[in-house]
Write an enzyme that holds these catalytic residues in place. Structure first.
Site, mmCIF file in Angstrom:
data_model
loop_
_atom_site.group_PDB
_atom_site.id
_atom_site.type_symbol
_atom_site.label_atom_id
_atom_site.label_comp_id
_atom_site.label_asym_id
_atom_site.label_seq_id
_atom_site.Cartn_x
_atom_site.Cartn_y
_atom_site.Cartn_z
ATOM 1 N N VAL A 1 34.970 -22.556 20.789
ATOM 2 C CA VAL A 1 34.279 -21.823 19.726
ATOM 3 C C VAL A 1 35.221 -20.999 18.857
ATOM 4 C CG1 VAL A 1 32.080 -21.738 20.952
ATOM 5 C CG2 VAL A 1 33.739 -19.868 21.243
ATOM 6 N N SER B 1 25.715 -8.072 24.916
ATOM 7 C CA SER B 1 25.663 -7.636 26.315
ATOM 8 C C SER B 1 25.375 -6.149 26.342
ATOM 9 C CB SER B 1 27.004 -7.910 27.018
ATOM 10 O OG SER B 1 27.080 -7.223 28.256
ATOM 11 N N TYR C 1 35.862 -6.763 26.327
ATOM 12 C CA TYR C 1 34.517 -7.346 26.343
ATOM 13 C C TYR C 1 33.513 -6.428 25.630
ATOM 14 C CZ TYR C 1 30.445 -9.702 28.489
ATOM 15 O OH TYR C 1 29.277 -10.371 28.717
ATOM 16 N N LYS D 1 31.399 -7.392 22.312
ATOM 17 C CA LYS D 1 29.931 -7.437 22.350
ATOM 18 C C LYS D 1 29.302 -6.418 21.401
ATOM 19 C CE LYS D 1 29.223 -10.795 25.273
ATOM 20 N NZ LYS D 1 28.739 -12.093 24.769
#
Length: 245
Positions: A61, A140, A153, A157
């Site tokens: 991706v 998330s 992360y 997110k």
């Protein structure tokens, strides 16, 4: 008729976990399904498990050419791109003191760059369709509250939420809706290896006192993909059992 009858859905990271549950739920509601995954053979196997009108395609991706290949596969096989789910993700957890630049860049590239590339490619098709389309970005709860060991992360997110809202404002005129989901503690291959003490601590934060199932996230994705949410765009839905509300 199913909720997604006559529509084509693309799900990245769809060979396992939440992505596979979404692909399965969409297929059950009549959608043609294109599963994109970094592991091409796993994507093909997942499509075979779903059966019907489902195909699997290898896709990194973070690479625009791979994203465009997913679009091409969907149109050549099924004629349209009606739903796109940016679900592919990785973790490279480490404290900020020990995290390398490569670990940071990898996570940002897959999650945030990947979601941007997917959203850009999908909207370029959807805005020229009379029926518009629906894009669902997987964020998330870490992007809401920040979690220790996940500066990469959590940043990615959180960025997905900003991307979702900004993009929704750009393409709403064309009938393209863009929304995000923030899952909490969900039973996936990434969480099943969690240490018992860490799992117990996280469960203590959840009012519903249990781990969520991928199918429960998939049902929210189905709502956002279908006409049930026809006047919903730029929103973020938490699927967390009440954790961090």
């Amino acid at each position: 008729m199913g909720l997604l009858e006559g529509r084509t859905s693309i799900i990245t990271g769809g060979a396992q976990g939440i992505g596979f549950a979404i692909a399965e739920a969409f297929a059950q509601e009549g959608s043609d399904v294109v599963i994109g995954d970094i592991d091409a053979s796993a994507a093909v196997r997942a499509a075979e498990m779903i059966g019907g009108n489902a195909i699997g395609v290898g896709c990194d991706v973070a690479e625009a050419n791979d994203i465009n290949a997913l679009i091409t596969a969907a149109i050549e096989s099924f004629g349209s791109v009606d739903v796109w789910v940016n679900n592919a993700g990785i973790t490279r957890d480490a404290t900020m003191r020990t995290m390398t630049e490569a670990q940071f860049d990898e996570v940002i590239s897959v999650h945030l760059r990947g979601a941007w590339l997917g959203t850009k490619a999908a909207t370029s098709v959807m805005r020229n369709q009379d029926s518009g389309g629906s894009i669902i970005n997987m964020s998330s709860i870490s992007g809401k509250v920040g979690l220790v060991g996940q500066t990469n992360y959590s940043a990615a997110k959180a960025g997905i939420i900003g991307l979702t809202k900004a993009a929704a404002k750009e393409v709403g005129f064309a009938g393209v809706r863009i929304n995000a989901i923030q899952p909490g503690l969900i039973r996936t291959p990434m969480t099943e290896g969690m240490r018992e003490d860490i799992l117990a601590a996280r469960l203590a934060e959840i009012p519903l006192s249990r781990v969520g199932e991928p199918a429960e996230v998939a049902q929210v994705a189905l709502f956002l993909a279908s006409d049930m949410s026809s006047y919903v765009t730029g929103t973020v839905i938490e699927v967390t059992g009440g954790r961090h509300m």
